[in-house]
Design a protein around this motif. Structure first.
Motif, PDB file in Angstrom:
ATOM      1  N   ASP A   1       1.059  -1.343   0.001  1.00 23.11           N
ATOM      2  CA  ASP A   1      -0.074  -0.333  -0.153  1.00 23.11           C
ATOM      3  C   ASP A   1       0.906   1.203   0.171  1.00 23.11           C
ATOM      4  O   ASP A   1       1.895   1.167   0.481  1.00 23.11           O
ATOM      5  N   PHE A   2       0.199   2.303  -0.289  1.00 23.17           N
ATOM      6  CA  PHE A   2       1.490   3.157  -0.873  1.00 23.17           C
ATOM      7  C   PHE A   2      -0.214   4.994  -0.979  1.00 23.17           C
ATOM      8  O   PHE A   2      -1.055   4.545  -1.098  1.00 23.17           O
ATOM      9  N   VAL A   3       1.357   5.863  -0.126  1.00 22.48           N
ATOM     10  CA  VAL A   3       0.171   7.167   0.156  1.00 22.48           C
ATOM     11  C   VAL A   3       1.242   8.290  -0.108  1.00 22.48           C
ATOM     12  O   VAL A   3       2.123   7.925   0.452  1.00 22.48           O
ATOM     13  N   LEU A   4       0.988   9.589  -0.749  1.00 23.44           N
ATOM     14  CA  LEU A   4       1.054  10.393  -0.671  1.00 23.44           C
ATOM     15  C   LEU A   4       0.715  11.180   0.749  1.00 23.44           C
ATOM     16  O   LEU A   4      -0.052  11.541   0.574  1.00 23.44           O
ATOM     17  N   LEU A   5       2.420  12.026   1.122  1.00 22.27           N
ATOM     18  CA  LEU A   5       1.951  13.193   2.141  1.00 22.27           C
ATOM     19  C   LEU A   5       2.494  14.188   2.374  1.00 22.27           C
ATOM     20  O   LEU A   5       4.152  14.188   2.007  1.00 22.27           O
ATOM     21  N   SER A   6       1.800  14.688   1.994  1.00 23.95           N
ATOM     22  CA  SER A   6       2.355  16.894   2.539  1.00 23.95           C
ATOM     23  C   SER A   6       1.689  17.891   4.029  1.00 23.95           C
ATOM     24  O   SER A   6       0.780  17.506   3.605  1.00 23.95           O
ATOM     25  N   SER A   7       2.377  17.984   5.077  1.00 26.56           N
ATOM     26  CA  SER A   7       1.945  18.888   5.518  1.00 26.56           C
ATOM     27  C   SER A   7       1.225  19.933   5.568  1.00 26.56           C
ATOM     28  O   SER A   7       0.165  20.692   6.320  1.00 26.56           O
TER      29      SER A   7
END
Length: 390
Positions: free
Chosen positions: A248-254
């Motif tokens: 499973d993969f996800v992109l995160l940016s705060s």
């Protein structure tokens, strides 16, 4: 997942090396939930169970609005508990209709594991004990996020394998160093995070990379290291058929970080944190728990909370006749495979209809959970999230 005091409790463990953005991410997650736009429009509020922790996280977030990045923490193994409270139904009839649920709130417990303990040896027996205690505290987590630092990918452009191989080796060796202390008499663990998501932190620094590009980069540059990490984790857990590592993969940016300002409203993937913690284990545990290859005690643990969640999703009424845990176990045993399948396989228009009907009835808990599942679908459509089919 488990029900305690009429709340469905989900645990998420976040792993990342020092400077990978864990503190900023947690502050962004909590701070955005305190914004007027969220409080006015959302069906729920997120409240820190420890008000001191909540104040510090909110302060960090407000500081980001003034271009101040939160200070990096070192060797701080901290757990943060957040209650997700539904707003009251304005209609008394709707409130009465919502009675009979096994739980009426959600709770997210976020375990922040110090990256330094993956990067170097501990300093003495006291620190070794704290490291083991910290890891033991997150064994109840259903989901683990392994953070890949977008800044370091950028700095190693064209030679990303140098960073990725080092990162995954540190994770792998850190887990191996804990193995003897975690396994009593060498017996594998039943309670252990079984969904390990690869998460690209600071993804705003790589605006041209979607989740497929992130996956392909990891597989191309460090595929063998991902396999080795999975083998190490599989050696810690009983029934590794019920295990997903690096699938499973996800992109995160705060936020979007500039030289002179930090734009906290320009976030990526942060609105998927609650849906990932609440709904991804539900989907995966039903699939795994119904497999005949899984030992009975493992299957029982996987299915422990899904019955209660399914009854809320399908708006089935239950008459509690004892403590929440006892009722929960009963529901999990007697809820039919057909009903579980109906709850977990609802997608597309059916899911939208379930959400609309719950909103019409002012059943805000069901509306929120169905919205969470819709959010996961939206994350895939926007190529921010990629879920395993396993």
């Amino acid at each position: 997942m488990r029900v305690t005091k009429a709340a469905l409790e989900q645990h998420i463990a976040v792993f990342g090396e020092g400077g990978s953005g864990k503190t900023v991410m947690l502050s962004s997650f909590y701070g955005a939930m305190q914004e007027p736009q969220h409080l006015q429009k959302s069906l729920f509020r997120v409240v820190a169970d420890d008000m001191g922790q909540g104040t510090r996280l909110h302060q960090n977030y407000l500081g980001m609005k003034s271009a101040r990045v939160p200070a990096t923490t070192h060797f701080a193994a901290t757990s943060y508990s957040f209650s997700v409270r539904m707003k009251d139904a304005p209609d008394a009839k709707a409130d009465k209709a919502n009675k009979g649920k096994l739980f009426d709130a959600l709770r997210l417990v976020w375990h922040d594991y110090p990256g330094e303990w993956f990067e170097r040896d501990v300093n003495g027996p006291e620190e070794a004990r704290r490291r083991i205690d910290a890891f033991m505290s997150l064994l109840t987590s259903d989901v683990a996020l392994l953070l890949v630092d977008g800044q370091l990918l950028l700095e190693n452009a064209g030679q990303e394998e140098r960073y990725l191989k080092s990162l995954l080796a540190n994770f792998r060796n850190g887990l191996l160093s804990l193995k003897d202390d975690l396994l009593e008499d060498g017996k594998p663990l039943v309670d252990f995070p079984r969904i390990w998501i690869m998460a690209l932190s600071k993804s705003d620094l790589l605006p041209d990379m979607d989740v497929f590009g992130f996956r392909d980069l990891l597989v191309e540059k460090a595929g063998g290291d991902l396999v080795e990490l999975r083998e190490v984790i599989a050696g810690l857990v009983e029934a590794d058929e019920a295990l997903s590592v690096g699938e499973d993969f996800v992109l995160l940016s705060s936020a979007k970080f500039g030289e002179e300002k930090i734009e906290v409203t320009k976030r990526v993937g942060m609105d998927l944190i609650l849906p990932l913690a609440a709904m991804l284990p539900f989907e995966r545990h039903v699939r795994w728990g119904q497999s005949k290859q899984i030992p009975a005690k493992v299957a029982e643990g996987l299915l422990a909370g899904v019955g209660a969640l399914a009854t809320v999703l399908l708006e089935k009424k239950v008459k509690p006749a004892g403590p929440a845990g006892a009722v929960l176990n009963l529901v999990s045993r007697v809820l039919s495979k057909e009903l579980l399948d109906e709850a977990v396989k609802a997608t597309g228009e059916k899911l939208k209809n379930m959400n609309s009907e719950a909103m019409a009835k002012q059943n805000y808990l069901t509306a929120t959970l169905t919205r969470f599942r819709m959010d996961l679908d939206r994350g895939e459509e926007e190529q921010v999230l990629l879920r395993s089919m396993k």
